[in-house]
Design an enzyme around this catalytic site. Structure first.
Site, PDB file in Angstrom:
ATOM      1  N   SER A  66     -10.154 -12.154   5.568  1.00  0.00           N
ATOM      2  CA  SER A  66      -8.977 -12.679   4.849  1.00  0.00           C
ATOM      3  C   SER A  66      -7.655 -12.479   5.581  1.00  0.00           C
ATOM      4  O   SER A  66      -6.656 -13.087   5.198  1.00  0.00           O
ATOM      5  CB  SER A  66      -8.869 -12.040   3.465  1.00  0.00           C
ATOM      6  OG  SER A  66      -9.761 -12.668   2.594  1.00  0.00           O
ATOM      7  N   LYS A  69      -5.972 -15.518   6.637  1.00  0.00           N
ATOM      8  CA  LYS A  69      -5.187 -16.349   5.706  1.00  0.00           C
ATOM      9  C   LYS A  69      -3.699 -16.331   6.072  1.00  0.00           C
ATOM     10  O   LYS A  69      -3.001 -17.326   5.883  1.00  0.00           O
ATOM     11  CB  LYS A  69      -5.386 -15.853   4.262  1.00  0.00           C
ATOM     12  CG  LYS A  69      -6.821 -16.057   3.751  1.00  0.00           C
ATOM     13  CD  LYS A  69      -7.055 -15.327   2.442  1.00  0.00           C
ATOM     14  CE  LYS A  69      -8.472 -15.556   1.925  1.00  0.00           C
ATOM     15  NZ  LYS A  69      -8.758 -14.761   0.723  1.00  0.00           N
ATOM     16  N   TYR A 194     -13.106 -23.026   7.783  1.00  0.00           N
ATOM     17  CA  TYR A 194     -12.686 -21.784   7.102  1.00  0.00           C
ATOM     18  C   TYR A 194     -13.575 -20.597   7.477  1.00  0.00           C
ATOM     19  O   TYR A 194     -13.088 -19.491   7.724  1.00  0.00           O
ATOM     20  CB  TYR A 194     -12.692 -22.015   5.586  1.00  0.00           C
ATOM     21  CG  TYR A 194     -12.399 -20.792   4.767  1.00  0.00           C
ATOM     22  CD1 TYR A 194     -11.090 -20.326   4.609  1.00  0.00           C
ATOM     23  CD2 TYR A 194     -13.430 -20.083   4.138  1.00  0.00           C
ATOM     24  CE1 TYR A 194     -10.824 -19.194   3.861  1.00  0.00           C
ATOM     25  CE2 TYR A 194     -13.173 -18.949   3.396  1.00  0.00           C
ATOM     26  CZ  TYR A 194     -11.864 -18.505   3.253  1.00  0.00           C
ATOM     27  OH  TYR A 194     -11.608 -17.371   2.517  1.00  0.00           O
ATOM     28  N   TYR A 246      -4.600  -8.312  -2.692  1.00  0.00           N
ATOM     29  CA  TYR A 246      -5.195  -8.912  -3.888  1.00  0.00           C
ATOM     30  C   TYR A 246      -4.656  -8.287  -5.164  1.00  0.00           C
ATOM     31  O   TYR A 246      -3.487  -7.959  -5.230  1.00  0.00           O
ATOM     32  CB  TYR A 246      -6.730  -8.843  -3.822  1.00  0.00           C
ATOM     33  CG  TYR A 246      -7.203  -9.593  -2.633  1.00  0.00           C
ATOM     34  CD1 TYR A 246      -7.143 -10.973  -2.614  1.00  0.00           C
ATOM     35  CD2 TYR A 246      -7.622  -8.933  -1.503  1.00  0.00           C
ATOM     36  CE1 TYR A 246      -7.523 -11.678  -1.504  1.00  0.00           C
ATOM     37  CE2 TYR A 246      -8.015  -9.635  -0.382  1.00  0.00           C
ATOM     38  CZ  TYR A 246      -7.953 -11.021  -0.399  1.00  0.00           C
ATOM     39  OH  TYR A 246      -8.316 -11.704   0.697  1.00  0.00           O
ATOM     40  N   VAL A 264     -12.428  -8.429   3.882  1.00  0.00           N
ATOM     41  CA  VAL A 264     -13.662  -7.776   3.422  1.00  0.00           C
ATOM     42  C   VAL A 264     -14.483  -7.134   4.533  1.00  0.00           C
ATOM     43  O   VAL A 264     -15.439  -6.401   4.250  1.00  0.00           O
ATOM     44  CB  VAL A 264     -14.602  -8.699   2.620  1.00  0.00           C
ATOM     45  CG1 VAL A 264     -14.111  -8.952   1.230  1.00  0.00           C
ATOM     46  CG2 VAL A 264     -14.929  -9.956   3.354  1.00  0.00           C
TER      47      VAL A 264
HETATM   48  O1  DON Z   1     -13.865 -16.236   1.870  1.00  0.00           O
HETATM   49  C1  DON Z   1     -14.365 -15.121   1.831  1.00  0.00           C
HETATM   50  O2  DON Z   1     -14.899 -14.703   0.824  1.00  0.00           O
HETATM   51  C2  DON Z   1     -14.270 -14.248   3.066  1.00  0.00           C
HETATM   52  N1  DON Z   1     -14.474 -15.010   4.256  1.00  0.00           N
HETATM   53  C3  DON Z   1     -12.942 -13.564   3.135  1.00  0.00           C
HETATM   54  C4  DON Z   1     -12.611 -12.802   1.879  1.00  0.00           C
HETATM   55  C5  DON Z   1     -11.844 -11.577   2.143  1.00  0.00           C
HETATM   56  O3  DON Z   1     -11.739 -11.078   3.241  1.00  0.00           O
HETATM   57  C6  DON Z   1     -11.260 -10.924   0.963  1.00  0.00           C
HETATM   58  N2  DON Z   1     -10.743  -9.643   1.312  1.00  0.00           N
HETATM   59  N3  DON Z   1     -10.478  -8.697   0.734  1.00  0.00           N
END
Ligand code: DON
Length: 310
Positions: A66, A69, A194, A246, A264
């Site tokens: 993430s 982003k 993505y 978040y 994550v």
């Molecule tokens: O889209 C997703 O679920 C993952 N590629 C990224 C989500 C993420 O890193 C959330 N982080 N805390």
């Protein structure tokens, strides 16, 4: 006087948090992430004068997830301008988990609340210029190369595939937004772009250097070249404060108080004006999806150097 982190400090902090690597849970909803070793912890700090310190597994690489982003947002803003981007993605924290679909239905007109939740990030990636996923990912990688001043950075194909094959929830968000004209084009191509974006692979010092460019108002810390317009770097950092961790962003602001974005994989990137870029890594996550060890490292760093912006 410029605040500085010494090698002794980062060594001491890593030593301290190594007692906590068994706490939390390594993400497994992306199957390839489950293989990450919870003992692989690291911290890197890139000062604005170009001096860099790191401790822990500094050679280890990990995917940015993430954190991408923030980078995709900066690129989409440079590609399309503020008005275009924010006609399609909001500016408000959601208070929901990062993959939640709930507010897409209850917000009127239907648009994702911010670019840091998955729905908003998918919409942002959809806005990156390029006619094919390869072209978009290529432009994003070229941007990351400039930020990190390292042209060797690539994405991890295995992790990208693993997420692409299991991204049912992200597909649902994308289909919902397509119905509401927030995004356009092929959903599969968007998911391809993505998942590669999230799988961009860096080490701790590369990530800290990326954070340092945001800390330095979008200017390269060595050449002084403006890579991201100042106003757009400021927008990205503001989202890091309001939505970067978040639905833990409020408590993080009290506990640590720096613009930061988590992923994550267990990585977190921080950017502190007049100080530099910070990267921490530890694969085991708390219940909100933020790195347990990463939070402890950032808390120690922030309190020891009085970095809170509040
Ligand atoms: O889209 C997703 O679920 C993952 N590629 C990224 C989500 C993420 O890193 C959330 N982080 N805390």
């Amino acid at each position: 006087m410029q605040k500085k982190v010494s090698q002794g400090m980062v060594d001491e902090w890593i030593e301290h948090v190594s007692a906590f690597t068994q706490l939390g849970k390594v993400a497994d909803y992306i199957p390839a992430l489950e293989k990450q070793d919870r003992e692989n912890i690291a911290i890197g700090v890139y000062h604005l004068d170009g001096e860099c310190v790191g401790a822990g597994k500094v050679e280890n690489t990990f995917t940015i997830q993430s954190i991408s982003k923030v980078l995709a947002l900066a690129l989409a803003l440079m590609d399309q301008g503020e008005d275009y981007v924010f006609a399609r993605v909001g500016k408000e924290p959601s208070g929901d988990p990062f993959h939640s679909i709930a507010k897409l239905e209850t917000t009127n007109p239907s648009k994702p609340l911010n670019p840091m939740i998955n729905a908003g990030a998918l919409a942002v990636t959809n806005m990156i210029e390029g006619t094919t996923p390869d072209e978009k990912v290529g432009r994003l990688l070229a941007f990351v190369h400039e930020l990190a001043n390292d042209h060797s950075i690539q994405y991890d194909q295995e992790i990208a595939n693993s997420e692409y094959e299991t991204a049912y929830l992200n597909r649902s968000l994308a289909f919902f937004m397509k119905q509401h004209h927030v995004i356009e084009g092929s959903i599969e191509e968007l998911l391809d772009t993505y998942t590669k974006q999230c799988a961009i692979e860096v080490n701790i010092k590369q990530l800290a250097r990326i954070g340092a460019v945001f800390a330095n108002e979008g200017k390269d810390i060595e050449s002084g070249r403006q890579i991201i317009p100042r106003q757009l770097a400021r927008i990205c950092k503001t989202f890091m404060v309001t939505c970067g961790m978040y639905d833990a962003s409020g408590s993080f602001a009290i506990r640590v108080g720096i613009p930061a974005k988590s992923g994550v994989s267990g990585a977190v990137m921080g950017s502190v004006k007049d100080f530099g870029g910070i990267a921490v890594f530890g694969p085991a996550l708390d219940e909100k999806g933020n790195s347990v060890v990463g939070m402890q490292l950032l808390e120690m760093l922030s309190s020891r150097l009085e970095l809170s912006i509040f």
